[in-house]
Design an enzyme around this catalytic site. Structure first.
Site, short mmCIF file in Angstrom:
data_model
loop_
_atom_site.label_atom_id
_atom_site.label_comp_id
_atom_site.label_asym_id
_atom_site.label_seq_id
_atom_site.Cartn_x
_atom_site.Cartn_y
_atom_site.Cartn_z
NE ARG A 40 -4.15 -1.78 1.94
CZ ARG A 40 -4.48 -2.31 3.11
NH1 ARG A 40 -4.10 -1.75 4.23
NH2 ARG A 40 -5.22 -3.38 3.17
NE ARG A 69 -7.78 5.13 2.44
CZ ARG A 69 -8.65 4.59 3.30
NH1 ARG A 69 -9.77 5.22 3.59
NH2 ARG A 69 -8.41 3.43 3.86
CE1 TYR A 72 -12.73 -8.20 1.57
CE2 TYR A 72 -10.83 -9.37 0.66
CZ TYR A 72 -11.35 -8.37 1.46
OH TYR A 72 -10.51 -7.53 2.15
NE ARG A 99 -9.18 6.22 -4.75
CZ ARG A 99 -10.48 6.42 -4.78
NH1 ARG A 99 -11.02 7.06 -5.78
NH2 ARG A 99 -11.26 5.96 -3.84
CG ASP A 109 -9.25 -3.75 -4.54
OD1 ASP A 109 -9.98 -4.76 -4.44
OD2 ASP A 109 -8.92 -3.06 -3.58
#
Length: 367
Positions: A37, A41, A164, A50, A86
């Site tokens: 990552r 963010r 998921y 973004r 992703d």
């Protein structure tokens, strides 16, 4: 464009191959470092890029993926880039709808509830048609990197994706997905096989597009015990490495190093060492010496600083990195965190981590 995607030529010459050499077990002057990552963010420029875009719309824009992948490299002397994407693009390629819900994370509008729901999934996936946008992002980014560092491609592993698809999002227990393993073992294997086949084509396609290494994320390994892992995760992890390598050979594509990162799977380190991957990634819950003892000398290790260590003052980060390097040794080793960077981390502390790895590993190598 299919043939173009298969063999893009004329990539810039690679200037820093430290990461690739460490992955292959060759000697390096310093220990290479990258962060899971690292495009994220915690960077104000990432949040700005973004801001107006839906998350998965960003994933589908090669230009934005390229920009986000390059951002951390403008700030830090990292030794590798990892394509911004992703793991849930694979379930999307199988026909499932996933939306990013603010404050909640990725959410499946219609998760798999019954075995019959497997019939709704695409049984044959043309990865170029469904995931060509990732391949385009990789090719564009590989050119835009101008040979600065290698580019890593990745995928989620079958069990993690299956969990998921059944849970419909994150879960603390994975009880719904695990109940399938106990109640519907045959159907579970059918789903895992379908996922593995798509992942194999997807990873081969990433190399054809320009990826120079591949990481498989078994992020939910910690929810399985040794028996379930042995039955429902490991066989597919092994198979993916083997099949990707034989397809790369068949298609005369480069045999790139592969990394397996199975979070919280200490119970399986010996098996993972023999699963066909050049590198085994480690989370922060295992002692480096123990991991080295279990994995042996023929596989490169990657990891495993606790991401939360980056909240410490910079000097403390330096001390922790030095200790980590002394424990792992500076060779056959790629420094990383034991999981991804968190959104509220200070970019300067990420810089301190990267610089400490370079400085201390060079010092240890000299003396």
């Amino acid at each position: 464009t299919c043939c173009l995607l298969r063999s893009p030529k004329g990539f810039p010459k690679l200037k820093n191959d430290t990461f690739l050499r460490a992955a292959r077990g060759e000697e390096t002057e310093h220990t290479p470092v990258w962060c899971m990552r690292q495009a994220g963010r915690y960077l104000p420029e990432f949040r700005e890029t973004r801001a107006s875009q839906d998350f998965f719309a960003t994933c589908r824009s090669p230009k934005l993926c390229c920009e986000l992948t390059l951002q951390p490299l403008r700030r830090f002397p990292l030794d590798a880039a990892i394509i911004f994407s992703d793991i849930l693009v694979v379930p999307q390629a199988l026909g499932m709808e996933v939306v990013m819900v603010p404050g909640k994370g990725p959410t499946f509008t219609e998760p798999l509830k019954e075995v019959e729901d497997l019939l709704k999934l695409r049984q044959k996936v043309d990865v170029t048609a469904e995931l060509g946008y990732v391949f385009q992002a990789i090719t564009l980014t590989r050119h835009s990197l101008e040979g600065k560092v290698p580019l890593i491609g990745f995928s989620g592993a079958p069990w993690t994706l299956m969990s998921y698809m059944i849970e419909g999002g994150g879960s603390t227990t994975m009880a719904k997905a695990k109940s399938w393993l106990y109640r519907h073992p045959e159907a579970s294997h059918r789903l895992l096989r379908l996922l593995a086949d798509v992942i194999i084509d997807y990873l081969v396609g990433q190399v054809a597009a320009g990826a120079q290494a591949l990481q498989l994320f078994e992020s939910h390994a910690g929810h399985l015990g040794p028996e379930l892992f042995q039955d429902f995760a490991l066989p597919y992890i092994r198979d993916i490495a083997q099949a990707v390598k034989s397809k790369l050979k068949e298609e005369a594509l480069p045999l790139v190093p592969m990394i397996i990162f199975a979070k919280d799977a200490h119970y399986a380190l010996r098996d993972l060492a023999h699963a066909g991957y050049e590198v085994v990634g480690l989370d922060w819950t295992i002692r480096p010496q123990e991991a080295r003892a279990q994995i042996g000398k023929d596989v490169t290790l990657q990891g495993n600083l606790d991401p939360c260590a980056l909240y410490a003052p910079k000097e403390k980060i330096g001390e922790l990195v030095k200790k980590m390097l002394e424990s792992f040794g500076t060779q056959r080793y790629i420094a990383n965190l034991g999981h991804g960077l968190y959104p509220d981390m200070n970019p300067e502390h990420v810089g301190a981590f990267v610089e400490a790895v370079h400085a201390h590993s060079r010092h240890i190598n000299k003396h």
